[in-house]
Design a protein around this motif. Structure first.
Motif, PDB file in Angstrom:
ATOM      1  N   LEU A 298      15.500  14.296   1.973  1.00  0.00           N
ATOM      2  CA  LEU A 298      14.382  15.205   1.745  1.00  0.00           C
ATOM      3  C   LEU A 298      13.500  15.360   2.970  1.00  0.00           C
ATOM      4  O   LEU A 298      12.605  16.203   2.975  1.00  0.00           O
ATOM      5  CB  LEU A 298      13.539  14.704   0.565  1.00  0.00           C
ATOM      6  N   GLY A 299      13.732  14.561   4.000  1.00  0.00           N
ATOM      7  CA  GLY A 299      12.956  14.669   5.236  1.00  0.00           C
ATOM      8  C   GLY A 299      12.339  13.350   5.626  1.00  0.00           C
ATOM      9  O   GLY A 299      12.079  12.489   4.777  1.00  0.00           O
ATOM     10  N   ASP A 300      12.107  13.185   6.923  1.00  0.00           N
ATOM     11  CA  ASP A 300      11.521  11.938   7.423  1.00  0.00           C
ATOM     12  C   ASP A 300      10.055  12.093   7.797  1.00  0.00           C
ATOM     13  O   ASP A 300       9.470  11.189   8.395  1.00  0.00           O
ATOM     14  CB  ASP A 300      12.302  11.434   8.633  1.00  0.00           C
ATOM     15  N   ALA A 301       9.436  13.224   7.446  1.00  0.00           N
ATOM     16  CA  ALA A 301       8.060  13.472   7.875  1.00  0.00           C
ATOM     17  C   ALA A 301       7.220  14.073   6.749  1.00  0.00           C
ATOM     18  O   ALA A 301       6.348  14.907   6.989  1.00  0.00           O
ATOM     19  CB  ALA A 301       8.047  14.416   9.083  1.00  0.00           C
ATOM     20  N   LEU A 302       7.471  13.647   5.501  1.00  0.00           N
ATOM     21  CA  LEU A 302       6.723  14.189   4.365  1.00  0.00           C
ATOM     22  C   LEU A 302       5.328  13.582   4.329  1.00  0.00           C
ATOM     23  O   LEU A 302       5.156  12.373   4.460  1.00  0.00           O
ATOM     24  CB  LEU A 302       7.451  13.905   3.059  1.00  0.00           C
ATOM     25  N   GLU A 303       4.346  14.432   4.110  1.00  0.00           N
ATOM     26  CA  GLU A 303       2.953  14.006   4.051  1.00  0.00           C
ATOM     27  C   GLU A 303       2.314  14.541   2.780  1.00  0.00           C
ATOM     28  O   GLU A 303       2.901  15.322   2.051  1.00  0.00           O
ATOM     29  CB  GLU A 303       2.180  14.508   5.275  1.00  0.00           C
ATOM     30  N   GLY A 304       1.080  14.122   2.544  1.00  0.00           N
ATOM     31  CA  GLY A 304       0.332  14.621   1.396  1.00  0.00           C
ATOM     32  C   GLY A 304      -0.211  13.482   0.559  1.00  0.00           C
ATOM     33  O   GLY A 304      -0.015  12.298   0.858  1.00  0.00           O
ATOM     34  N   GLU A 305      -0.928  13.845  -0.524  1.00  0.00           N
ATOM     35  CA  GLU A 305      -1.457  12.836  -1.429  1.00  0.00           C
ATOM     36  C   GLU A 305      -0.309  12.078  -2.083  1.00  0.00           C
ATOM     37  O   GLU A 305       0.637  12.675  -2.590  1.00  0.00           O
ATOM     38  CB  GLU A 305      -2.317  13.494  -2.504  1.00  0.00           C
ATOM     39  N   ALA A 306      -0.406  10.775  -2.092  1.00  0.00           N
ATOM     40  CA  ALA A 306       0.681   9.937  -2.578  1.00  0.00           C
ATOM     41  C   ALA A 306       1.046  10.259  -4.016  1.00  0.00           C
ATOM     42  O   ALA A 306       2.232  10.388  -4.359  1.00  0.00           O
ATOM     43  CB  ALA A 306       0.288   8.465  -2.444  1.00  0.00           C
ATOM     44  N   ARG A 307       0.058  10.404  -4.874  1.00  0.00           N
ATOM     45  CA  ARG A 307       0.372  10.636  -6.286  1.00  0.00           C
ATOM     46  C   ARG A 307       1.023  11.997  -6.499  1.00  0.00           C
ATOM     47  O   ARG A 307       1.898  12.143  -7.349  1.00  0.00           O
ATOM     48  CB  ARG A 307      -0.871  10.477  -7.153  1.00  0.00           C
ATOM     49  N   ASP A 308       0.637  12.982  -5.694  1.00  0.00           N
ATOM     50  CA  ASP A 308       1.247  14.303  -5.830  1.00  0.00           C
ATOM     51  C   ASP A 308       2.711  14.274  -5.404  1.00  0.00           C
ATOM     52  O   ASP A 308       3.577  14.866  -6.069  1.00  0.00           O
ATOM     53  CB  ASP A 308       0.486  15.333  -4.990  1.00  0.00           C
ATOM     54  N   LEU A 309       2.991  13.586  -4.304  1.00  0.00           N
ATOM     55  CA  LEU A 309       4.374  13.491  -3.843  1.00  0.00           C
ATOM     56  C   LEU A 309       5.211  12.674  -4.828  1.00  0.00           C
ATOM     57  O   LEU A 309       6.376  12.988  -5.085  1.00  0.00           O
ATOM     58  CB  LEU A 309       4.417  12.867  -2.453  1.00  0.00           C
ATOM     59  N   GLY A 310       4.628  11.629  -5.395  1.00  0.00           N
ATOM     60  CA  GLY A 310       5.342  10.839  -6.386  1.00  0.00           C
ATOM     61  C   GLY A 310       5.735  11.665  -7.596  1.00  0.00           C
ATOM     62  O   GLY A 310       6.865  11.578  -8.097  1.00  0.00           O
TER      63      GLY A 310
ATOM     64  N   THR B 223      -1.019   9.783   1.985  1.00  0.00           N
ATOM     65  CA  THR B 223      -2.411   9.363   2.070  1.00  0.00           C
ATOM     66  C   THR B 223      -2.970   9.179   0.666  1.00  0.00           C
ATOM     67  O   THR B 223      -2.447   9.727  -0.307  1.00  0.00           O
ATOM     68  CB  THR B 223      -3.266  10.403   2.815  1.00  0.00           C
ATOM     69  N   VAL B 224      -4.013   8.407   0.573  1.00  0.00           N
ATOM     70  CA  VAL B 224      -4.743   8.203  -0.679  1.00  0.00           C
ATOM     71  C   VAL B 224      -6.208   8.519  -0.410  1.00  0.00           C
ATOM     72  O   VAL B 224      -6.832   7.881   0.434  1.00  0.00           O
ATOM     73  CB  VAL B 224      -4.602   6.755  -1.192  1.00  0.00           C
TER      74      VAL B 224
ATOM     75  N   ALA C 245       2.487   6.872  -9.892  1.00  0.00           N
ATOM     76  CA  ALA C 245       2.456   8.268 -10.358  1.00  0.00           C
ATOM     77  C   ALA C 245       3.847   8.737 -10.766  1.00  0.00           C
ATOM     78  O   ALA C 245       4.014   9.467 -11.750  1.00  0.00           O
ATOM     79  CB  ALA C 245       1.897   9.166  -9.258  1.00  0.00           C
ATOM     80  N   ALA C 246       4.878   8.307 -10.024  1.00  0.00           N
ATOM     81  CA  ALA C 246       6.247   8.679 -10.363  1.00  0.00           C
ATOM     82  C   ALA C 246       6.661   8.081 -11.705  1.00  0.00           C
ATOM     83  O   ALA C 246       7.312   8.746 -12.527  1.00  0.00           O
ATOM     84  CB  ALA C 246       7.204   8.216  -9.262  1.00  0.00           C
ATOM     85  N   ALA C 247       6.286   6.826 -11.962  1.00  0.00           N
ATOM     86  CA  ALA C 247       6.632   6.199 -13.242  1.00  0.00           C
ATOM     87  C   ALA C 247       6.001   6.957 -14.407  1.00  0.00           C
ATOM     88  O   ALA C 247       6.638   7.154 -15.454  1.00  0.00           O
ATOM     89  CB  ALA C 247       6.179   4.740 -13.234  1.00  0.00           C
ATOM     90  N   LEU C 248       4.770   7.376 -14.230  1.00  0.00           N
ATOM     91  CA  LEU C 248       4.110   8.153 -15.286  1.00  0.00           C
ATOM     92  C   LEU C 248       4.801   9.494 -15.499  1.00  0.00           C
ATOM     93  O   LEU C 248       4.953   9.957 -16.632  1.00  0.00           O
ATOM     94  CB  LEU C 248       2.642   8.370 -14.920  1.00  0.00           C
TER      95      LEU C 248
ATOM     96  N   LEU D  51      -3.963   4.130 -12.671  1.00  0.00           N
ATOM     97  CA  LEU D  51      -3.884   5.183 -11.655  1.00  0.00           C
ATOM     98  C   LEU D  51      -5.263   5.772 -11.379  1.00  0.00           C
ATOM     99  O   LEU D  51      -5.615   6.026 -10.223  1.00  0.00           O
ATOM    100  CB  LEU D  51      -2.915   6.280 -12.115  1.00  0.00           C
ATOM    101  N   ALA D  52      -6.053   5.979 -12.428  1.00  0.00           N
ATOM    102  CA  ALA D  52      -7.396   6.533 -12.241  1.00  0.00           C
ATOM    103  C   ALA D  52      -8.270   5.599 -11.412  1.00  0.00           C
ATOM    104  O   ALA D  52      -9.086   6.053 -10.601  1.00  0.00           O
ATOM    105  CB  ALA D  52      -8.034   6.792 -13.606  1.00  0.00           C
ATOM    106  N   ARG D  53      -8.092   4.290 -11.587  1.00  0.00           N
ATOM    107  CA  ARG D  53      -8.875   3.306 -10.836  1.00  0.00           C
ATOM    108  C   ARG D  53      -8.289   3.049  -9.458  1.00  0.00           C
ATOM    109  O   ARG D  53      -8.832   2.280  -8.677  1.00  0.00           O
ATOM    110  CB  ARG D  53      -8.927   1.980 -11.597  1.00  0.00           C
ATOM    111  N   GLN D  54      -7.131   3.668  -9.168  1.00  0.00           N
ATOM    112  CA  GLN D  54      -6.416   3.443  -7.912  1.00  0.00           C
ATOM    113  C   GLN D  54      -6.115   1.952  -7.732  1.00  0.00           C
ATOM    114  O   GLN D  54      -6.291   1.379  -6.661  1.00  0.00           O
ATOM    115  CB  GLN D  54      -7.202   4.012  -6.733  1.00  0.00           C
ATOM    116  N   ASP D  55      -5.586   1.366  -8.803  1.00  0.00           N
ATOM    117  CA  ASP D  55      -5.276  -0.059  -8.824  1.00  0.00           C
ATOM    118  C   ASP D  55      -3.763  -0.261  -8.916  1.00  0.00           C
ATOM    119  O   ASP D  55      -3.271  -1.040  -9.740  1.00  0.00           O
ATOM    120  CB  ASP D  55      -5.973  -0.738 -10.006  1.00  0.00           C
TER     121      ASP D  55
END
Length: 423
Positions: A274-286, A314-315, A334-337, A385-389
């Motif tokens: 899928l690429g070696d340079a993916l960026e963005g919010e971690a939960r969105d990518l998950g 990033t977070v 985020a992926a598990a959810l 996830l909401a608590r970022q824990d």
């Protein structure tokens, strides 16, 4: 490799990715013969001590100093190893950087400097510009880490507040000849952004740094505002003081992903890169990669399939969140959810340096039973996830990946393993 143990396969792929970026493997092939005359070795980063060890294995004892993260020191023959704080700099890093600059003073055109640079060097190589104090630099770093800004944006601002980044380390060594060996932890492998490019010029001017402050709402100390108001310190790529400086990348994310691909294929898997340079919010990518995995799981696969990617997520810290997490663990949570226990889908998300965020945890594994395990432990996954824990969550379900110092750093590693389903 036994495909009936998915977690074992995912961990083997991650181990192969880390091993491919080991400086002891990567450096000897690109290290030239030791030059005649005075040779000075300097460096900074999570992999820098291991890089120094690799250099001396080939060249023998050398004069020099490198700065690495606490716990990442290696035995060397002549090069001094100094440990300092990461990701927020400390007094040890400031003092060692001053000593490094002193070491480069007075070198002549017949002298040679070898610079060993890897991810983490932005915090470890710390020389505040102007009237900035260490406390000011710590405040800026902490604000950047919480802002959600991509690594190239963070490093653009950092170098304009520094007296050593953005080519200034090379300028300090001029007119000596300099070769920089870099291990890349930035998407695109741009040397100007690896550890904020201490030996590399950058065409982005002071306006780019000011724009980042505005875009991410970074609260700057007055001394930092004064430095930006005075104009840029970063050297342009054509600055004469960089005319004797050369840069080579010795390890990068693509090499590590290729090594993981070999492991997956040897286990009978197909691999989709899928690429070696993916960026963005971690939960969105998950979430997006989990959705892709679910769609592929229902497409009638005949062989196991691995979705492989690298990059740097990033977070953005949410006001009021009190958890402990990192980009990789948050991506996995985020992926598990998103997967909701979908059968036959497993994943790993880890940082190749062994440190996800500021915790001594590389990342996490998930599988079809992750949410069921959480329920059995009485955990509220959405609340975590909401608590970022995310680190707290995976510690409770026993799914953390803990490696200790890996002595390298080629960014994040992510793999989703999708097993064919019996009709």
């Amino acid at each position: 490799m036994d495909i009936q143990t998915p977690q074992t396969l995912l961990l083997a792929m991650f181990d192969a990715a880390v091993a491919a970026a080991d400086p002891m493997r990567a450096i000897p092939a690109l290290l030239p013969p030791r030059p005649a005359g005075q040779v000075v070795v300097v460096g900074a980063g999570k992999a820098s001590a291991r890089m120094a060890e690799a250099v001396e294995a080939v060249w023998g004892p050398c004069e020099g100093l490198v700065i690495t993260r606490y716990g990442y020191a290696r035995p060397t023959q002549g090069i001094e190893i100094v440990e300092a704080a990461h990701p927020v700099p400390d007094v040890a890093g400031v003092a060692a950087t001053r000593r490094m600059l002193t070491l480069l003073e007075g070198l002549g055109p017949d002298d040679f400097v070898l610079a060993l640079i890897s991810g983490g060097g932005s915090a470890l190589l710390c020389a505040p510009a102007g009237d900035l104090t260490l406390a000011d630099k710590q405040a800026v770093n902490a604000a950047l880490l919480a802002s959600g800004a991509p690594i190239d944006q963070m490093n653009t601002l950092r170098k304009h507040l520094s007296a050593v980044k953005g080519g200034q380390l090379a300028a300090a060594a001029y007119p000596a000849r300099m070769l920089t060996l870099m291990i890349s932890d930035v998407p695109g492998d741009d040397p100007a952004f690896i550890a904020s490019g201490p030996t590399v010029g950058d065409a982005r001017g002071i306006d780019a740094a000011r724009a980042i402050v505005a875009r991410y709402g970074i609260a700057l100390p007055p001394a930092a505002e004064a430095v930006l108001a005075q104009g840029g310190r970063v050297l342009a790529p054509d600055d004469p003081r960089l005319s004797r400086a050369e840069t080579r990348i010795v390890a990068a994310p693509a090499q590590s992903l290729a090594a993981a691909t070999e492991v997956a294929r040897a286990a009978g898997c197909d691999v989709r890169m899928l690429g070696d340079a993916l960026e963005g919010e971690a939960r969105d990518l998950g979430r997006s990669q989990a959705r892709m995995a679910r769609e592929l799981a229902t497409s009638g696969l005949e062989r196991p399939l691995v979705l492989l990617s690298g990059g740097e997520c990033t977070v953005t810290r949410v006001a009021g969140s009190d958890g402990v997490g990192g980009p990789n663990a948050e991506l996995a949570l985020a992926a598990a959810l998103e997967l909701q226990g979908a059968p036959g889908i497993y994943a790993i998300a880890c940082d190749t340096d062994g440190v996800d965020g500021a915790a001594e945890v590389a990342g996490a594994l998930i599988g079809p039973d992750t949410l069921a395990q959480a329920e059995a432990e009485g955990l509220d996954v959405q609340a975590a996830l909401a608590r970022q824990d995310s680190h707290g969550f995976f510690a409770e379900v026993g799914a953390q990946v803990v490696t200790g110092p890996t002595l390298t750093n080629v960014n994040d590693f992510r793999a989703f393993l999708i097993l064919p389903q019996t009709p």
